[in-house]
Write an enzyme that holds these catalytic residues in place. Structure first.
Site, PDB file in Angstrom:
ATOM      1  N   ASP A  62      -4.762 -10.851  -0.009  1.00 52.93           N
ATOM      2  CA  ASP A  62      -3.434 -11.452   0.056  1.00 52.93           C
ATOM      3  C   ASP A  62      -2.715 -11.334  -1.284  1.00 52.93           C
ATOM      4  OD1 ASP A  62      -1.301 -12.850   1.250  1.00 52.93           O
ATOM      5  OD2 ASP A  62      -2.004 -14.740   0.394  1.00 52.93           O
ATOM      6  N   HIS A  63      -1.452 -10.895  -1.216  1.00 52.87           N
ATOM      7  CA  HIS A  63      -0.642 -10.703  -2.417  1.00 52.87           C
ATOM      8  C   HIS A  63      -1.278  -9.670  -3.352  1.00 52.87           C
ATOM      9  CE1 HIS A  63       1.622 -14.026  -0.881  1.00 52.87           C
ATOM     10  NE2 HIS A  63       2.469 -13.984  -1.870  1.00 52.87           N
TER      11      HIS A  63
ATOM     12  N   HIS B  23       0.854  -1.193   0.000  1.00 52.30           N
ATOM     13  CA  HIS B  23       0.000   0.000   0.000  1.00 52.30           C
ATOM     14  C   HIS B  23       0.890   1.244   0.000  1.00 52.30           C
ATOM     15  CE1 HIS B  23      -0.119   0.513   4.719  1.00 52.30           C
ATOM     16  NE2 HIS B  23       1.089   0.424   4.252  1.00 52.30           N
TER      17      HIS B  23
ATOM     18  N   GLU C 170      -0.263  -4.385  11.789  1.00 53.83           N
ATOM     19  CA  GLU C 170       0.518  -3.990  10.611  1.00 53.83           C
ATOM     20  C   GLU C 170       1.952  -4.493  10.769  1.00 53.83           C
ATOM     21  OE1 GLU C 170       0.225   0.039   8.533  1.00 53.83           O
ATOM     22  OE2 GLU C 170       2.193   0.129   9.463  1.00 53.83           O
TER      23      GLU C 170
ATOM     24  N   CYS D 197       5.702   6.688   4.065  1.00 52.83           N
ATOM     25  CA  CYS D 197       4.540   5.920   3.595  1.00 52.83           C
ATOM     26  C   CYS D 197       3.905   6.562   2.369  1.00 52.83           C
ATOM     27  CB  CYS D 197       3.487   5.794   4.705  1.00 52.83           C
ATOM     28  SG  CYS D 197       4.062   4.865   6.125  1.00 52.83           S
TER      29      CYS D 197
ATOM     30  N   HIS E  53       3.581  -5.182   3.800  1.00 48.72           N
ATOM     31  CA  HIS E  53       3.518  -5.726   5.157  1.00 48.72           C
ATOM     32  C   HIS E  53       2.997  -7.162   5.144  1.00 48.72           C
ATOM     33  CE1 HIS E  53       4.316  -1.877   7.006  1.00 48.72           C
ATOM     34  NE2 HIS E  53       3.390  -1.316   6.259  1.00 48.72           N
TER      35      HIS E  53
ATOM     36  N   HIS F 285       4.915   0.095  -0.422  1.00 52.63           N
ATOM     37  CA  HIS F 285       5.759  -0.778   0.399  1.00 52.63           C
ATOM     38  C   HIS F 285       4.794  -1.794   0.996  1.00 52.63           C
ATOM     39  CE1 HIS F 285       4.135   2.198   3.179  1.00 52.63           C
ATOM     40  NE2 HIS F 285       4.178   1.241   4.086  1.00 52.63           N
TER      41      HIS F 285
END
Lengths: 136, 136, 136, 136, 136, 136
Positions: free
Chosen positions: E79-80, E14, E124, E33, E41, E39
């Protein structure tokens, strides 16, 4: 040469008993692990393989194949099982964490391709674990 | 008013089965947990008590007494045991994590003095846990 | 040949100071660890032993004996202690994590039987740890 | 000779794609990691150095210098970055965990003094990690 | 009344940017950010449901159904993935951990039956998490 | 309304002693924590704030400000300190984990803006923690 490690978890029960020991020896050596009703653990398994990194994929091993082998050879055979009663090699070997690590090594070793098995680590609890590298 | 939590661990085995269900229902509802050989877990228990801080000692509860009660009422009764076979309240109740949390609450509640029991949390695995606050 | 590791924890305080350094050197080299009031840590100790698995017991080492040696030689000597003031070898050695790992090796090495000491790991914090294998 | 390990964390995103593969090959080999929008991880880095303990300081390495080198060479370069787009060596190498461990080794090796770099470990997730010891 | 919590993990990328802010404001408020390359998580999700324990099964909720709902509504969707580009509600909302927790609540709430959604927790990083209880 | 929690760590030493107790009472009530040389811990602090999510930033609190307040009011005051000797409020209050949680609440409460302090949690060890919500 890099080493890649993948973790997995399974739950099983076991107890420790050697028919060649007297009842007193079994109790002294195995303590409350000798209870024939068994007790259980959430085992954590770490499998480490080593090899050269494939320049085209950037991988040392196909992660999906590694996961499949671990699932088929170990998790399906041992998860939600009673090790003494339901896993063949523990009918006449005591399912200590030491023997479990050796057993998992023997199950995985012939099934892994490309990358070489380097180490099997088994945690019985977060505070106790065993490593086996295939050394005699 | 502060809340103090103490963790402890125990290992036990269990299986899920209801005699009033058909074999097919037991299998559908409980899946591989229905295996009568049982399987095991490393349970983590968190016990939370609440109370005023004693100005002279700085404590909300005597930690040694809390540890002793947890050991006597829970750990000694359940560690290295088969819950279905060896813990009285699970002879006719299914030892799910939900019922285990309620059972531990009922064991601890009458034994704690000074500080009041606030919450019992039981982890069956690191990814699944149940909280009970004594609410009907 | 298998390697078995057992963890234990202890809490202690320490500070870093070398009488042969100037005050400025002590401050520059040791930073806030030089505070003579001391500060503390929850140390985690991992002791690894290696050996052949005993075919009769399935064990590489008697876990109770290993626990007893660790408790007697390390935990009782260091838990809830001030390392500089209360542990003999740190009267004239700085109790860094490096020296603590070497000290624990020297305490355990002569006391272990059957299985051989392989590694001592000491975590000062979850983000910093030292390994000692007895290598010169 | 002792081995000291320091952990650090960074967050980054990446995706896996090889221009020399067909679209079908990229999908088959890399699965959902082939999504060109990228996805991310909280990476954990463990850097292990080895050396003799300095008798005057009790240290094998100046921890502040080690932290500074790790921050400057790795964290500042990779934290909150898109590895494929913003880290030079991954413009033409796939940023797998294997290649990331090798890249970090190559970044740290020439910058460390006194203590020798022994191992770089990179966790992509808590269940998957890679070790590199500089072995060809 | 018991509370049951299940964990799951997913990896996503994100970045934070508000078109109504000036470039300077975006940089000051969002720091690194704000990097448009994004980047990533490893997020950990904890979903807590509450309800009465079914006396016949010992369950507060069918764990397999809960897992299926979490997989279908959250893991498969996120996810991904790149949250800003691939998850509908973040096209015009900033994918902070706060908004992610609210979004997951809104996705799960209408799909859960029998047991009631009590809390959504999103980590996070291991050091930062957000809880949402559906409170206005 | 969301709840956001941030963790931080600090190391400190302390001992438990009440001048109004006899030596025997101090020993009986505080056990080995009564050792006047002190012992130490790696404390983990969790600070939870609550508030509405700002629609423009997606944040409930400015994370950098929260980190700065935690660092200035707690970490700088307590990290690598002897709590009894160097932290003002513990000159005449016993630095138990209970009192530490209350002290940290009192330090943070007047300094937080926008978001409201909801809970202070202090772990003395991974197995023992205290929560304070500002309740009388």
């Amino acid at each position: 040469m890099v080493y890649l490690t993948r973790k997995a978890e399974f739950s099983a029960s076991h107890f420790y008993h050697n028919d060649e020991f007297t009842a007193e020896e079994n109790q002294r050596i195995f303590g409350k692990c000798n209870n024939p009703n068994g007790h259980g653990h959430n085992y954590t398994l770490e499998v480490t393989v080593k090899g050269q990194v494939d320049q085209r994929s950037g991988f040392v091993v196909d992660l999906k194949q590694l996961k499949d082998v671990m699932n088929r050879e170990v998790i399906e055979a041992m998860d939600h099982r009673h090790l003494n009663k339901e896993v063949a090699e523990f009918r006449d070997r005591i399912p200590t964490t030491e023997n479990l690590a050796i057993s998992i090594w023997n199950r995985l070793k012939p099934k892994l391709q490309v990358a070489e098995l380097h180490r099997v680590r088994v945690y019985e609890t977060p505070d106790l674990f065993v490593d086996f590298y295939g050394e005699e």
